[in-house]
Design a protein around this motif. Structure first.
Motif, PDB file in Angstrom:
ATOM      1  N   HIS A 144     -13.658  -3.016  -7.192  1.00 26.42           N
ATOM      2  CA  HIS A 144     -12.322  -2.727  -7.705  1.00 26.42           C
ATOM      3  C   HIS A 144     -11.518  -4.005  -7.889  1.00 26.42           C
ATOM      4  O   HIS A 144     -10.706  -4.110  -8.807  1.00 26.42           O
ATOM      5  CB  HIS A 144     -11.586  -1.762  -6.767  1.00 26.42           C
ATOM      6  CG  HIS A 144     -10.333  -1.225  -7.355  1.00 26.42           C
ATOM      7  ND1 HIS A 144      -9.117  -1.835  -7.172  1.00 26.42           N
ATOM      8  CD2 HIS A 144     -10.107  -0.149  -8.139  1.00 26.42           C
ATOM      9  CE1 HIS A 144      -8.193  -1.149  -7.808  1.00 26.42           C
ATOM     10  NE2 HIS A 144      -8.759  -0.116  -8.402  1.00 26.42           N
ATOM     11  N   LEU A 181     -13.194   7.258  -9.385  1.00 28.37           N
ATOM     12  CA  LEU A 181     -12.705   5.903  -9.121  1.00 28.37           C
ATOM     13  C   LEU A 181     -12.903   5.028 -10.357  1.00 28.37           C
ATOM     14  O   LEU A 181     -13.963   5.042 -10.958  1.00 28.37           O
ATOM     15  CB  LEU A 181     -13.457   5.293  -7.933  1.00 28.37           C
ATOM     16  CG  LEU A 181     -13.034   3.889  -7.522  1.00 28.37           C
ATOM     17  CD1 LEU A 181     -11.642   3.926  -6.918  1.00 28.37           C
ATOM     18  CD2 LEU A 181     -14.018   3.314  -6.530  1.00 28.37           C
ATOM     19  N   ARG A 203     -11.603   0.993 -12.128  1.00 27.35           N
ATOM     20  CA  ARG A 203     -10.953  -0.290 -11.836  1.00 27.35           C
ATOM     21  C   ARG A 203      -9.495  -0.285 -12.282  1.00 27.35           C
ATOM     22  O   ARG A 203      -8.685  -1.036 -11.771  1.00 27.35           O
ATOM     23  CB  ARG A 203     -11.695  -1.427 -12.540  1.00 27.35           C
ATOM     24  CG  ARG A 203     -12.940  -1.848 -11.831  1.00 27.35           C
ATOM     25  CD  ARG A 203     -13.562  -3.034 -12.521  1.00 27.35           C
ATOM     26  NE  ARG A 203     -14.571  -3.646 -11.668  1.00 27.35           N
ATOM     27  CZ  ARG A 203     -15.392  -4.577 -12.072  1.00 27.35           C
ATOM     28  NH1 ARG A 203     -15.344  -5.017 -13.313  1.00 27.35           N
ATOM     29  NH2 ARG A 203     -16.278  -5.088 -11.247  1.00 27.35           N
ATOM     30  N   LEU A 262      -6.510   1.582  -6.172  1.00 30.76           N
ATOM     31  CA  LEU A 262      -7.529   1.967  -5.201  1.00 30.76           C
ATOM     32  C   LEU A 262      -6.892   2.802  -4.102  1.00 30.76           C
ATOM     33  O   LEU A 262      -5.932   2.381  -3.461  1.00 30.76           O
ATOM     34  CB  LEU A 262      -8.199   0.722  -4.602  1.00 30.76           C
ATOM     35  CG  LEU A 262      -9.367   0.968  -3.663  1.00 30.76           C
ATOM     36  CD1 LEU A 262     -10.505   1.659  -4.416  1.00 30.76           C
ATOM     37  CD2 LEU A 262      -9.860  -0.341  -3.084  1.00 30.76           C
TER      38      LEU A 262
END
Length: 116
Positions: free
Chosen positions: A19, A50, A52, A56
């Motif tokens: 991430h 999830l 990038r 997060l």
């Protein structure tokens, strides 16, 4: 590289580093696992939503999702249980003194004999 069991905290480290924009090779080297392993955990995380681009989420929110996906992947294979009843036959094919078969060939013979 030898087999290494990946702990849940190492999975978190993989996801956190990915991430943050680190490369798969860099992550694999720092964790001490194979690049394919890193890719598989990233793929699992992406399947759970999830990315990038998104912020997060906290560790305690992501890890249960990943753990559930991993347990689903690592569940006992039905095929292995299916072949357990033919174990003696497979062993006799592989250990036959006249014409021993390789395990893969013995598997194929069993599949043909029993329509598996």
């Amino acid at each position: 590289m030898a087999f290494k069991r990946i702990q849940l905290m190492e999975i978190w480290e993989i996801l956190r580093r990915w991430h943050d924009g680190q490369s798969i090779s860099g992550i694999a080297k720092s964790i001490g696992c194979d690049r394919k392993t890193v890719r598989s955990y990233i793929r699992l995380a992406c399947e759970q939503g999830l990315t990038r681009q998104n912020v997060l989420e906290r560790k305690d929110q992501i890890l249960p999702l990943i753990q559930a996906a991993i347990e689903h992947l690592h569940s006992k294979a039905d095929k292995q249980a299916l072949l357990a009843s033919y174990l003696d036959e497979i062993v006799s094919l592989v250990n036959n003194t006249d014409t021993p078969l390789k395990p893969k060939t013995a598997f194929e013979v069993i599949c043909q004999r029993h329509n598996l």
